[in-house]
Design a protein around this motif. Structure first.
Motif, short mmCIF file in Angstrom:
data_model
loop_
_atom_site.label_atom_id
_atom_site.label_comp_id
_atom_site.label_asym_id
_atom_site.label_seq_id
_atom_site.Cartn_x
_atom_site.Cartn_y
_atom_site.Cartn_z
N LEU A 26 0.82 -1.21 0.00
CA LEU A 26 0.00 0.00 0.00
C LEU A 26 0.86 1.26 0.00
O LEU A 26 0.46 2.31 -0.52
CB LEU A 26 -0.92 -0.01 1.22
CG LEU A 26 -2.06 1.02 1.24
CD1 LEU A 26 -2.97 0.86 0.02
CD2 LEU A 26 -2.87 0.88 2.53
N GLU A 27 2.05 1.15 0.56
CA GLU A 27 2.96 2.30 0.61
C GLU A 27 3.45 2.73 -0.78
O GLU A 27 4.03 3.81 -0.94
CB GLU A 27 4.17 1.98 1.50
CG GLU A 27 5.13 0.94 0.94
CD GLU A 27 4.69 -0.51 1.16
OE1 GLU A 27 5.45 -1.42 0.77
OE2 GLU A 27 3.59 -0.72 1.73
N ASN A 28 3.21 1.90 -1.80
CA ASN A 28 3.65 2.25 -3.15
C ASN A 28 2.75 3.28 -3.83
O ASN A 28 3.12 3.83 -4.87
CB ASN A 28 3.71 0.98 -4.02
CG ASN A 28 4.87 0.09 -3.64
OD1 ASN A 28 5.97 0.58 -3.38
ND2 ASN A 28 4.64 -1.22 -3.60
N ILE A 29 1.59 3.53 -3.26
CA ILE A 29 0.71 4.56 -3.81
C ILE A 29 1.11 5.90 -3.20
O ILE A 29 1.13 6.05 -1.98
CB ILE A 29 -0.77 4.24 -3.51
CG1 ILE A 29 -1.17 2.95 -4.22
CG2 ILE A 29 -1.67 5.39 -3.95
CD1 ILE A 29 -2.59 2.52 -3.99
N PRO A 30 1.46 6.88 -4.03
CA PRO A 30 1.94 8.16 -3.49
C PRO A 30 0.89 8.87 -2.64
O PRO A 30 -0.31 8.78 -2.91
CB PRO A 30 2.29 8.96 -4.75
CG PRO A 30 1.50 8.32 -5.85
CD PRO A 30 1.40 6.88 -5.50
N ASP A 31 1.35 9.58 -1.62
CA ASP A 31 0.45 10.30 -0.73
C ASP A 31 -0.14 11.53 -1.39
O ASP A 31 -1.17 12.05 -0.94
CB ASP A 31 1.19 10.72 0.55
CG ASP A 31 1.58 9.52 1.41
OD1 ASP A 31 0.85 8.52 1.39
OD2 ASP A 31 2.60 9.61 2.11
N GLU A 32 0.49 12.02 -2.43
CA GLU A 32 -0.02 13.19 -3.14
C GLU A 32 0.46 13.15 -4.58
O GLU A 32 1.37 12.40 -4.94
CB GLU A 32 0.45 14.47 -2.47
CG GLU A 32 1.95 14.62 -2.36
CD GLU A 32 2.37 15.88 -1.63
OE1 GLU A 32 3.54 16.27 -1.78
OE2 GLU A 32 1.54 16.45 -0.90
N GLY A 33 -0.17 13.95 -5.42
CA GLY A 33 0.21 14.02 -6.83
C GLY A 33 -0.48 12.95 -7.66
O GLY A 33 -1.07 12.00 -7.13
N PRO A 34 -0.40 13.08 -8.98
CA PRO A 34 -1.10 12.15 -9.88
C PRO A 34 -0.43 10.79 -9.95
O PRO A 34 0.78 10.66 -9.81
CB PRO A 34 -1.03 12.86 -11.23
CG PRO A 34 0.24 13.64 -11.16
CD PRO A 34 0.34 14.12 -9.73
N ALA A 35 -1.25 9.78 -10.16
CA ALA A 35 -0.75 8.42 -10.41
C ALA A 35 -1.84 7.63 -11.10
O ALA A 35 -3.04 7.83 -10.85
CB ALA A 35 -0.33 7.73 -9.12
N ILE A 36 -1.42 6.74 -11.98
CA ILE A 36 -2.33 5.85 -12.69
C ILE A 36 -2.31 4.50 -11.99
O ILE A 36 -1.27 3.85 -11.92
CB ILE A 36 -1.91 5.68 -14.16
CG1 ILE A 36 -1.84 7.04 -14.86
CG2 ILE A 36 -2.85 4.74 -14.90
CD1 ILE A 36 -1.07 7.01 -16.18
N LEU A 37 -3.43 4.08 -11.46
CA LEU A 37 -3.53 2.78 -10.82
C LEU A 37 -4.02 1.79 -11.87
O LEU A 37 -5.20 1.79 -12.24
CB LEU A 37 -4.47 2.81 -9.62
CG LEU A 37 -4.15 3.85 -8.54
CD1 LEU A 37 -5.00 3.60 -7.29
CD2 LEU A 37 -2.67 3.85 -8.18
N ALA A 38 -3.12 0.97 -12.39
CA ALA A 38 -3.43 0.01 -13.45
C ALA A 38 -3.68 -1.35 -12.82
O ALA A 38 -2.77 -1.93 -12.22
CB ALA A 38 -2.30 -0.06 -14.46
N SER A 39 -4.89 -1.86 -12.97
CA SER A 39 -5.27 -3.10 -12.28
C SER A 39 -5.71 -4.17 -13.27
O SER A 39 -6.26 -3.86 -14.33
CB SER A 39 -6.42 -2.80 -11.30
OG SER A 39 -6.92 -3.98 -10.71
N ASN A 40 -5.44 -5.42 -12.89
CA ASN A 40 -6.10 -6.51 -13.62
C ASN A 40 -7.59 -6.45 -13.28
O ASN A 40 -8.01 -5.73 -12.37
CB ASN A 40 -5.49 -7.87 -13.23
CG ASN A 40 -5.60 -8.15 -11.74
OD1 ASN A 40 -5.71 -7.25 -10.91
ND2 ASN A 40 -5.53 -9.42 -11.38
#
Length: 228
Positions: A26-40
Motif C-alpha cells: 500500500l505504501e507504493n501509492i503516493p500520498d499526493e500528486g497524480p498516479a495511474i492505478l493500473a489493475s487486472n
C-alpha cells in the motif's frame, strides 16, 4: 463528501468486517500528486475493493448506462457509482475509448489518482489478457507514474453473473510505481506505447500470479461458442 460517507460510514465498515482485505504494498501509492492505478480485472467488485483500501480517492470511468437507469435500481446505481468516484462514459460509439482517456488525463492533470483496467474488460476465465495501450498513452501524455495493482482472488469472491459475493478474504498486491519518463516525447508512437503496456502487464502477471494470454479478452468473449 458522498465518497467519504460511503467509504467510511455506510459501505466500507461492512466490507472490512466481512472481507477483511489483506493488502501488500500500500505504501507504493503516493500520498499526493497524480498516479495511474493500473489493475487486472477479475470481478465487478474490483472497483469496490481497491478504493476501499486506498486512502486517497480513486476515479474510474464506468459505462453511462449505470448513470441513466430508471426506477429504484437506476437511482441506487447513480448514487453508488457517482458516490464512489466513477465518471460516466458513453461506450457505444467509436470515440468511447478517447472519451475515457480524456477524462483520465483531466483527472491526472488535476493531481489525483485515476484507476484503469488495461485489459479493457473482465477476464472471462481468471487469466490475465493482453493490455490495451490506453494506459501507456495516459502515462506519456501526463507524465504520471503507473502503479500496478493486482486483485488476487476477487473472481472467487464474486464470479461474473453472481449477484451476492461469497464471504471470504480479499487479497490485493500493489507494486512499485513505474516511471516512463524515459519515453518523454513519444506520445503516439505505437511501438513505444505497446512496450510500455507490455511492461505494465508483466508486472501485473508477476504480482497476481495469473497465467498470461497474449490476446485481447474482448476478442475471446466475442467468439461464438463451439458446437459439436
Amino acid at each position: 463528501m458522498l465518497y467519504w460517507v460511503l467509504k467510511h460510514l455506510v459501505i466500507g465498515p461492512w466490507l472490512w468486517l466481512f472481507f477483511w482485505p489483506k493488502v501488500e504494498g500500500l505504501e507504493n501509492i503516493p500520498d499526493e500528486g497524480p498516479a495511474i492505478l493500473a489493475s487486472n480485472h477479475l470481478s465487478f467488485s474490483d472497483s469496490i475493493f481497491l478504493p476501499l483500501v486506498v486512502r486517497r480517492r480513486i476515479t474510474f470511468v464506468a459505462k453511462a448506462e449505470y448513470f441513466n437507469g430508471t426506477g429504484v435500481k437506476g437511482w441506487i446505481n447513480r448514487i453508488f457509482f457517482g458516490g464512489t468516484g466513477q465518471i460516466p462514459v458513453d461506450r457505444s460509439g467509436g470515440g468511447a475509448g478517447a472519451g475515457a482517456l480524456e477524462t483520465g488525463a483531466r483527472v491526472l492533470r488535476d493531481g489525483h489518482l485515476f484507476g484503469i483496467y488495461p485489459e479493457g474488460t473482465r477476464s472471462p476465465d481468471g487469466r490475465l489478457y493482453r493490455g490495451k495501450t490506453g494506459v501507456a498513452r495516459l502515462a506519456l501524455e501526463t507524465g504520471a507514474p503507473v502503479v500496478p495493482c493486482a486483485m488476487v482472488n476477487t473472481h472467487l469472491v464474486q464470479p461474473p453473473g453472481r449477484i451476492w459475493p461469497r464471504i471470504m478474504r480479499v487479497r490485493i498486491r500493489i507494486g512499485a510505481p513505474l516511471d516512463f519518463s524515459r519515453y518523454d516525447g513519444f506520445v503516439g508512437d505505437r511501438f513505444v506505447e505497446r512496450s510500455i503496456t507490455d511492461e505494465v502487464m508483466y508486472e501485473l502477471m508477476e504480482l497476481s500470479g495469473q497465467e498470461y494470454v497474449d490476446v485481447y479478452a474482448a476478442k475471446l468473449k466475442n467468439q461464438p461458442p463451439v458446437t459439436v
